[in-house]
Write a protein that holds these residues in place. Sequence first.
Motif, PDB file in Angstrom:
ATOM      1  N   TYR A   1       0.855  -1.174   0.000  1.00  0.00           N
ATOM      2  CA  TYR A   1       0.000   0.000   0.000  1.00  0.00           C
ATOM      3  C   TYR A   1       0.903   1.239   0.000  1.00  0.00           C
ATOM      4  N   LEU A   2       0.598   2.194  -0.870  1.00  0.00           N
ATOM      5  CA  LEU A   2       1.416   3.405  -0.995  1.00  0.00           C
ATOM      6  C   LEU A   2       0.590   4.636  -0.641  1.00  0.00           C
ATOM      7  N   ASN A   3       1.073   5.403   0.318  1.00  0.00           N
ATOM      8  CA  ASN A   3       0.430   6.662   0.705  1.00  0.00           C
ATOM      9  C   ASN A   3       1.044   7.783  -0.138  1.00  0.00           C
ATOM     10  N   GLN A   4       0.642   7.829  -1.381  1.00  0.00           N
ATOM     11  CA  GLN A   4       1.303   8.690  -2.364  1.00  0.00           C
ATOM     12  C   GLN A   4       1.155  10.169  -2.047  1.00  0.00           C
ATOM     13  N   GLY A   5      -0.020  10.565  -1.552  1.00  0.00           N
ATOM     14  CA  GLY A   5      -0.262  11.980  -1.282  1.00  0.00           C
ATOM     15  C   GLY A   5       0.579  12.546  -0.161  1.00  0.00           C
ATOM     16  N   PHE A   6       1.060  11.686   0.742  1.00  0.00           N
ATOM     17  CA  PHE A   6       1.907  12.136   1.848  1.00  0.00           C
ATOM     18  C   PHE A   6       3.159  12.794   1.296  1.00  0.00           C
ATOM     19  N   ASN A   7       3.853  12.071   0.449  1.00  0.00           N
ATOM     20  CA  ASN A   7       5.031  12.604  -0.233  1.00  0.00           C
ATOM     21  C   ASN A   7       5.411  11.596  -1.312  1.00  0.00           C
ATOM     22  N   MET A   8       5.421  12.054  -2.556  1.00  0.00           N
ATOM     23  CA  MET A   8       5.652  11.134  -3.660  1.00  0.00           C
ATOM     24  C   MET A   8       7.059  10.532  -3.600  1.00  0.00           C
ATOM     25  N   THR A   9       8.035  11.349  -3.231  1.00  0.00           N
ATOM     26  CA  THR A   9       9.396  10.847  -3.124  1.00  0.00           C
ATOM     27  C   THR A   9       9.496   9.770  -2.058  1.00  0.00           C
ATOM     28  N   GLY A  10       8.917  10.050  -0.884  1.00  0.00           N
ATOM     29  CA  GLY A  10       8.963   9.082   0.204  1.00  0.00           C
ATOM     30  C   GLY A  10       8.256   7.785  -0.142  1.00  0.00           C
ATOM     31  N   SER A  11       7.068   7.871  -0.762  1.00  0.00           N
ATOM     32  CA  SER A  11       6.331   6.655  -1.114  1.00  0.00           C
ATOM     33  C   SER A  11       7.053   5.868  -2.196  1.00  0.00           C
ATOM     34  N   ASN A  12       7.717   6.561  -3.122  1.00  0.00           N
ATOM     35  CA  ASN A  12       8.470   5.853  -4.166  1.00  0.00           C
ATOM     36  C   ASN A  12       9.691   5.141  -3.595  1.00  0.00           C
ATOM     37  N   VAL A  13      10.359   5.770  -2.622  1.00  0.00           N
ATOM     38  CA  VAL A  13      11.500   5.123  -1.968  1.00  0.00           C
ATOM     39  C   VAL A  13      11.031   3.869  -1.237  1.00  0.00           C
TER      40      VAL A  13
END
Length: 380
Positions: free
Chosen positions: A120-132
Motif C-alpha cells: 500500500y502506498l500513501n502517495q499523497g503524503f510525499n511522492m518521493t517518500g512513497s516511491n522510496v
Amino acid sequence: MKLFKEKLAWAAPIAVILIIALFSVNLFAQGDPQVKNLPVALIVNDEGEHVESVKAAVAQMSQGIDGAEPMLAFTDEKLEDIEVLFDEKEYYAALVISDGYNDAVQYALANNSAATLEIYLNQGFNMTGSNVAKTALNGLITQLSGQYSANFIAQMDNQQIDADQAAVLVHPIVAKEEIFNPITAATANGSAPTLLAVPAWVGALIGGFVLFLSTSIILKRENLTRKQVVRLMGEQVLFGVIIALFSGFTVATLASVAGINMPGYFLVAFFVSFAAFCFFLLVSAITAWIGKPAITLFMVVMLLGMGVLMTPQEMLPSFFVNFIRPWVPIRFASEGLREIFYFGSGFYTGASFNTILGIGITGFVIFLLSIFKPVKAQKN
C-alpha cells in the motif's frame, strides 16, 4: 586605487561569499540524501512458516547494514486502521500479508498461481517518500521470491514443467500495489502544493516590506499621536488583506491557466490568501520592531527552507530536521495545500491550518505591541 581603500567596497566580496554560501546550504540537503527510518506499516493477517519467512526478512531489513540506520522502520498495525493512519500521515507505505498467503506459497506450484504480497502506498503524503518505500519493499519481495524460486527448482529434480508452472517457478511471490491518496494528474508530480505556497510567502514578504517603508515615510514626515499611529497600523493591516487576496487569486488564476488540476479554484485561492495574510502579519510584526534588517532575515529563512519543502524529513540531515524545518513558515502552507489537493480536505486543513493561524495571531499581537517601541529622538 582609491576604491581599494574604501572599507565599504571590501564588503562586496564578503557579501557575495555569504549569499553564495546561503544558496549552497541546500546542497547538503539535496546533494546526497540518505534515507533513514522511513516509517512503513507491517500488516500481518495470516500465520504459518511462510509468513514467518516474510517477518524474518522484514526483521533483517530493519537492522540496517554495517551498523547504519535502516532505510525502512516497520511498525505492526491493523488493516482496518491503515486508511486513518495514512490520512494522518503516519506512514509512507505498508506491507500487507493477507489471509491465505501461507497456503498460496505452500501450493503455488500445484495451483500454478503465484502468492501475492500487497504494497500500500500513501502517495499523497510525499511522492518521493512513497516511491522510496515502494522500491525498497519491491526489492524485499524480489529477494524473498528468489529464495523460494531456488528452493522450488531444487525440488523439481529435472521434472518436465509447462509454461504456467515455469512462470510460477521463476516468480513464486509477486507484489500487488494499491495507491492511497493518489497524486492526481497535472499537479506537477505532487509538487503543486509547494509551488503554490511559495508565492504566498513571497507576496507577503514584498507587500509587508513595501508597506513598512510607506508607513516609515509617513511617521518621519508627520508627528502623529498614538491614536493616529494605531489608525495607521489598522490601515496597514487592511492593506495586508488586499495584498493577501491579490496573492491568492493571482496564484490560483495562474495555476488554472498553467493547467494545474486544482480541487477547487476558490478553495485554493482563499487558502493561499489566508496563508499570505498570516505571513504578512508576521512580516509586519518583525519589520515593525527591527526595521529593514528583517527583509534579510526572511530571505534567509526562505532560502534555507527551499531545500526541505519537498523532501521527506527522513531523507534530510539531522541539522535540517531539528533546526531549519520547524522554522520554515512556507512548509505549513504547503502541507495545508497538500491536504486540499490529495486528502480531500476543505478550507480547514487541521494542524497546518492551526499553525498558520497561530503565526498570524502571534504576528498581529507583536505588531500591535510595536506601538510601545521606544522611538529615538530626531535631531533638528
